[in-house]
Design a protein around this motif. Sequence first.
Motif, PDB file in Angstrom:
ATOM      1  N   SER A  75       0.822  -1.211   0.000  1.00 26.57           N
ATOM      2  CA  SER A  75       0.000   0.000   0.000  1.00 26.57           C
ATOM      3  C   SER A  75       0.855   1.260   0.000  1.00 26.57           C
ATOM      4  CB  SER A  75      -0.936   0.008   1.210  1.00 26.57           C
ATOM      5  OG  SER A  75      -0.197   0.143   2.416  1.00 26.57           O
ATOM      6  N   ARG A  93      -4.694   3.276  -1.177  1.00 28.21           N
ATOM      7  CA  ARG A  93      -4.288   4.670  -1.131  1.00 28.21           C
ATOM      8  C   ARG A  93      -4.215   5.102   0.324  1.00 28.21           C
ATOM      9  NH1 ARG A  93      -9.879   7.800  -3.031  1.00 28.21           N
ATOM     10  NH2 ARG A  93     -11.088   7.251  -1.164  1.00 28.21           N
ATOM     11  N   LYS A 104      -7.389  -1.609  -5.209  1.00 31.39           N
ATOM     12  CA  LYS A 104      -6.465  -0.486  -5.258  1.00 31.39           C
ATOM     13  C   LYS A 104      -6.356   0.078  -3.854  1.00 31.39           C
ATOM     14  CE  LYS A 104      -7.668   0.880 -10.005  1.00 31.39           C
ATOM     15  NZ  LYS A 104      -8.746  -0.124 -10.191  1.00 31.39           N
TER      16      LYS A 104
END
Length: 265
Positions: free
Chosen positions: A211, A242, A240
Amino acid sequence: MKKYFFPLFMLLSVNVLGGTLPDQPAKKQRFKVMTYNIHHCNPPSAGDKIDVEAIAKVINAEKPDFVALQEVDVNTERSGKGKNQAQQLAALTGMKFYFSKAIDHQGGDYGVAVLTKFPIVDSAKFALPIRPELKEEDRTIAAVTVKLPDNRKLIFASTHLGLKEPNRLLQAETIVKHFGETELPMILGGDFNATPESPVIAYFDKYFTRSCTDCKPTIPVEAPKKAIDFIMHKQGGELKSRNTKVIDEQYASDHLPVTAEFILD
């Protein structure tokens, strides 16, 4: 010529009941993940005190949907006979838990655990190998399959790798072997006892995406110098990550917790 008018509700009924409406795309799932080596809920500055509430306070402040825990005591003398720290933390945070024992310790068990807000539909635990010539403390992994709100499934796992690099590499290979063929998205959190430039993290980087690329240090809690606690997800899927953060919490444990936000397309 006669004109025929059909009530709108009849047209909607035909479309819905007949299945002619196009399938709706799956809505993006968003959730927050934490990994935390909790030092058996023993604040280093507090002597032998066990402070489960302090760890729970850290978790509740961040409001994660998943937590990977390491150094968890269950029914040990030092942490209280009959006390299951994974269960206690689940109760204090309103989450579900799954524990995997690594070793016997003081009449009880010691290992890793996961917490999650989502229903657990399957679980797995297995020992991680150690080379015969490099004996050290046994290690394990705890993994759960959860059902997300849109009914998709996801694997979440917690681990704590060994102190010796050859053992860590063997353990990393074992984790990839066990989970490499799954088609489900997977997130792995843990104390890897290895820095980003180490061979074991380089090996994980072939199969998982961390990450963070510029990962901030997590130990020691005061003036931290080394990053060894990571959150990563299996490559090739729709996950995904973030906003990775190292939480500056210096009392509850000897490691700083790490959080990351995830989106599943």
